[in-house]
Scaffold this motif. Structure first.
Motif, PDB file in Angstrom:
ATOM      1  N   LEU A 135      38.213   2.468 -25.371  1.00 49.46           N
ATOM      2  CA  LEU A 135      37.919   1.053 -24.842  1.00 49.46           C
ATOM      3  C   LEU A 135      36.648   0.972 -23.901  1.00 49.46           C
ATOM      4  CD1 LEU A 135      38.779  -1.862 -24.712  1.00 49.46           C
ATOM      5  CD2 LEU A 135      40.229  -1.520 -22.495  1.00 49.46           C
ATOM      6  N   ILE A 136      36.625   1.744 -22.841  1.00 49.47           N
ATOM      7  CA  ILE A 136      35.628   1.335 -21.839  1.00 49.47           C
ATOM      8  C   ILE A 136      34.184   2.100 -22.316  1.00 49.47           C
ATOM      9  CG2 ILE A 136      37.049   1.062 -19.718  1.00 49.47           C
ATOM     10  CD1 ILE A 136      36.636   3.711 -18.886  1.00 49.47           C
ATOM     11  N   ALA A 137      34.348   3.005 -23.241  1.00 56.12           N
ATOM     12  CA  ALA A 137      33.278   3.528 -24.173  1.00 56.12           C
ATOM     13  C   ALA A 137      32.612   2.656 -24.759  1.00 56.12           C
ATOM     14  CB  ALA A 137      33.440   4.624 -24.922  1.00 56.12           C
ATOM     15  N   ARG A 138      33.477   1.796 -25.538  1.00 57.04           N
ATOM     16  CA  ARG A 138      32.989   0.538 -26.446  1.00 57.04           C
ATOM     17  C   ARG A 138      32.262  -0.408 -25.657  1.00 57.04           C
ATOM     18  NH1 ARG A 138      38.065   0.932 -28.912  1.00 57.04           N
ATOM     19  NH2 ARG A 138      38.765  -1.045 -27.972  1.00 57.04           N
ATOM     20  N   PHE A 191      29.421   1.325  -6.572  1.00 53.55           N
ATOM     21  CA  PHE A 191      30.660   1.965  -6.155  1.00 53.55           C
ATOM     22  C   PHE A 191      30.559   2.589  -4.930  1.00 53.55           C
ATOM     23  CE2 PHE A 191      30.846   1.301 -10.700  1.00 53.55           C
ATOM     24  CZ  PHE A 191      32.246   1.085 -10.823  1.00 53.55           C
ATOM     25  N   GLU A 192      29.193   2.814  -4.397  1.00 58.81           N
ATOM     26  CA  GLU A 192      29.232   3.278  -3.104  1.00 58.81           C
ATOM     27  C   GLU A 192      29.733   2.458  -2.133  1.00 58.81           C
ATOM     28  OE1 GLU A 192      28.219   5.966  -0.351  1.00 58.81           O
ATOM     29  OE2 GLU A 192      26.836   6.266  -1.838  1.00 58.81           O
ATOM     30  N   SER A 193      30.718   3.448  -1.388  1.00 56.36           N
ATOM     31  CA  SER A 193      31.587   2.868  -0.401  1.00 56.36           C
ATOM     32  C   SER A 193      32.491   1.924  -0.700  1.00 56.36           C
ATOM     33  CB  SER A 193      31.009   2.452   0.964  1.00 56.36           C
ATOM     34  OG  SER A 193      30.105   3.242   1.591  1.00 56.36           O
ATOM     35  N   GLY A 194      32.945   2.030  -2.188  1.00 50.95           N
ATOM     36  CA  GLY A 194      33.833   1.007  -2.940  1.00 50.95           C
ATOM     37  C   GLY A 194      35.352   1.597  -2.970  1.00 50.95           C
ATOM     38  N   CYS A 195      35.740   0.618  -3.487  1.00 45.23           N
ATOM     39  CA  CYS A 195      37.431   1.110  -3.809  1.00 45.23           C
ATOM     40  C   CYS A 195      37.878   0.359  -4.896  1.00 45.23           C
ATOM     41  CB  CYS A 195      38.026   0.778  -2.497  1.00 45.23           C
ATOM     42  SG  CYS A 195      39.950   1.354  -2.523  1.00 45.23           S
ATOM     43  N   LEU A 196      38.260   1.030  -6.051  1.00 47.36           N
ATOM     44  CA  LEU A 196      38.994   0.292  -7.052  1.00 47.36           C
ATOM     45  C   LEU A 196      40.351   0.154  -6.759  1.00 47.36           C
ATOM     46  CD1 LEU A 196      36.409   1.996  -8.303  1.00 47.36           C
ATOM     47  CD2 LEU A 196      37.913   2.224 -10.296  1.00 47.36           C
ATOM     48  N   LEU A 197      40.542  -1.422  -7.097  1.00 52.22           N
ATOM     49  CA  LEU A 197      41.989  -1.625  -6.826  1.00 52.22           C
ATOM     50  C   LEU A 197      42.533  -1.941  -7.755  1.00 52.22           C
ATOM     51  CD1 LEU A 197      44.036  -3.204  -5.036  1.00 52.22           C
ATOM     52  CD2 LEU A 197      42.866  -5.294  -5.259  1.00 52.22           C
ATOM     53  N   CYS A 198      44.118  -1.570  -7.946  1.00 47.71           N
ATOM     54  CA  CYS A 198      45.009  -1.861  -9.129  1.00 47.71           C
ATOM     55  C   CYS A 198      46.132  -1.938  -8.339  1.00 47.71           C
ATOM     56  CB  CYS A 198      44.967  -0.660  -9.953  1.00 47.71           C
ATOM     57  SG  CYS A 198      45.639  -1.205 -11.627  1.00 47.71           S
ATOM     58  N   SER A 199      47.296  -2.293  -9.203  1.00 46.45           N
ATOM     59  CA  SER A 199      48.710  -2.536  -8.608  1.00 46.45           C
ATOM     60  C   SER A 199      49.572  -1.227  -8.394  1.00 46.45           C
ATOM     61  CB  SER A 199      49.428  -3.543  -9.669  1.00 46.45           C
ATOM     62  OG  SER A 199      49.411  -2.893 -10.773  1.00 46.45           O
ATOM     63  N   GLU A 200      49.242  -0.133  -9.398  1.00 44.44           N
ATOM     64  CA  GLU A 200      50.066   1.050  -9.132  1.00 44.44           C
ATOM     65  C   GLU A 200      50.137   1.642  -7.756  1.00 44.44           C
ATOM     66  OE1 GLU A 200      52.439   2.281 -11.259  1.00 44.44           O
ATOM     67  OE2 GLU A 200      51.927   0.718 -12.543  1.00 44.44           O
ATOM     68  N   CYS A 229      47.902   5.770 -13.409  1.00 45.74           N
ATOM     69  CA  CYS A 229      46.931   4.298 -12.903  1.00 45.74           C
ATOM     70  C   CYS A 229      45.695   4.445 -13.762  1.00 45.74           C
ATOM     71  CB  CYS A 229      47.152   4.036 -11.622  1.00 45.74           C
ATOM     72  SG  CYS A 229      46.282   2.270 -11.540  1.00 45.74           S
ATOM     73  N   HIS A 230      45.242   3.581 -14.255  1.00 44.49           N
ATOM     74  CA  HIS A 230      44.047   3.348 -14.834  1.00 44.49           C
ATOM     75  C   HIS A 230      42.955   3.529 -14.053  1.00 44.49           C
ATOM     76  CE1 HIS A 230      44.092  -0.918 -14.141  1.00 44.49           C
ATOM     77  NE2 HIS A 230      42.868  -0.973 -14.454  1.00 44.49           N
ATOM     78  N   ARG A 231      43.110   3.169 -12.781  1.00 41.95           N
ATOM     79  CA  ARG A 231      42.052   3.429 -11.852  1.00 41.95           C
ATOM     80  C   ARG A 231      41.544   4.794 -11.639  1.00 41.95           C
ATOM     81  NH1 ARG A 231      46.546   2.719  -8.026  1.00 41.95           N
ATOM     82  NH2 ARG A 231      46.545   4.242  -6.532  1.00 41.95           N
ATOM     83  N   ALA A 232      42.351   5.793 -11.732  1.00 40.98           N
ATOM     84  CA  ALA A 232      42.326   7.246 -11.724  1.00 40.98           C
ATOM     85  C   ALA A 232      41.371   7.702 -12.950  1.00 40.98           C
ATOM     86  CB  ALA A 232      43.238   8.132 -11.566  1.00 40.98           C
ATOM     87  N   LEU A 233      41.971   6.875 -14.261  1.00 38.09           N
ATOM     88  CA  LEU A 233      41.147   7.041 -15.560  1.00 38.09           C
ATOM     89  C   LEU A 233      39.776   6.483 -15.406  1.00 38.09           C
ATOM     90  CD1 LEU A 233      44.268   6.483 -17.781  1.00 38.09           C
ATOM     91  CD2 LEU A 233      43.279   8.620 -17.161  1.00 38.09           C
ATOM     92  N   ALA A 234      39.749   5.221 -14.888  1.00 30.29           N
ATOM     93  CA  ALA A 234      38.251   4.748 -14.645  1.00 30.29           C
ATOM     94  C   ALA A 234      37.326   5.683 -13.856  1.00 30.29           C
ATOM     95  CB  ALA A 234      38.306   3.372 -14.145  1.00 30.29           C
ATOM     96  N   LEU A 235      37.679   6.101 -13.016  1.00 25.87           N
ATOM     97  CA  LEU A 235      36.879   6.997 -12.044  1.00 25.87           C
ATOM     98  C   LEU A 235      36.532   8.429 -12.772  1.00 25.87           C
ATOM     99  CD1 LEU A 235      38.372   6.397  -8.346  1.00 25.87           C
ATOM    100  CD2 LEU A 235      36.006   5.522  -9.256  1.00 25.87           C
TER     101      LEU A 235
END
Length: 153
Positions: free
Chosen positions: A100-103, A115-124, A130-136
């Motif tokens: 999906l994210i490749a498409r 993403f520099e000093s950023g933090c991905l937020l999800c609910s898990e 969790c998809h946040r780990a997959l995204a990274l």
């Protein structure tokens, strides 16, 4: 150990199972500059203090942190539903999410500087499933492992 100067420091966090104090203290302690909201549904009343309409205010006033929605990294509703209904294994979810994210060409369409000093937020609560780990993981594999990832728990 010397840290790679080209590394982009990025974190991830989930709000479920965390009182607001712990959530915001984790962000402040990690010196997060921008929270990157990658949730599929960020307006639910179940999100409590992390609802899209309230979170930017709290982040700015408690942490001096910006809020940015990044829907390109959100999964599709059907994908999550099938995983939650145990019709997809974690490995199959990973494969379909990567497709999906490749498409969406996220590695080209998103600027690594965001993403520099950023933090991905999800609910898990934890990043393990969790998809946040997959995204990274996906982005790191396409950005020559330039992301130095910390999961805030």
């Amino acid at each position: 150990m010397k840290r790679d100067q080209s590394a982009v420091q990025v974190a991830s966090i989930g709000f479920t199972g965390k009182p607001a104090r712990k959530f915001f203290d984790l962000l402040k302690g990690a010196h997060v500059r921008t929270v990157l909201d990658i949730r599929l549904n960020n307006t639910s009343q179940l999100a409590g203090f992390a609802k899209r309409q309230d979170l930017p205010y709290f982040l700015e006033n408690l942490c001096n942190t910006a809020y940015v929605e990044v829907p390109e990294l959100a999964p599709e509703p059907d994908l999550l539903k099938r995983y939650q209904a145990k019709k997809l294994s974690w490995e199959n979810l990973r494969d379909e999410y990567f497709e999906l994210i490749a498409r969406r060409r996220v590695e080209s369409n998103l600027d690594i500087a965001l993403f520099e000093s950023g933090c991905l937020l999800c609910s898990e609560h934890l990043p393990h499933h969790c998809h946040r780990a997959l995204a990274l993981e996906y982005l790191n594999s396409h950005w020559n492992n330039r992301l130095a990832i910390t999961h805030l728990t």
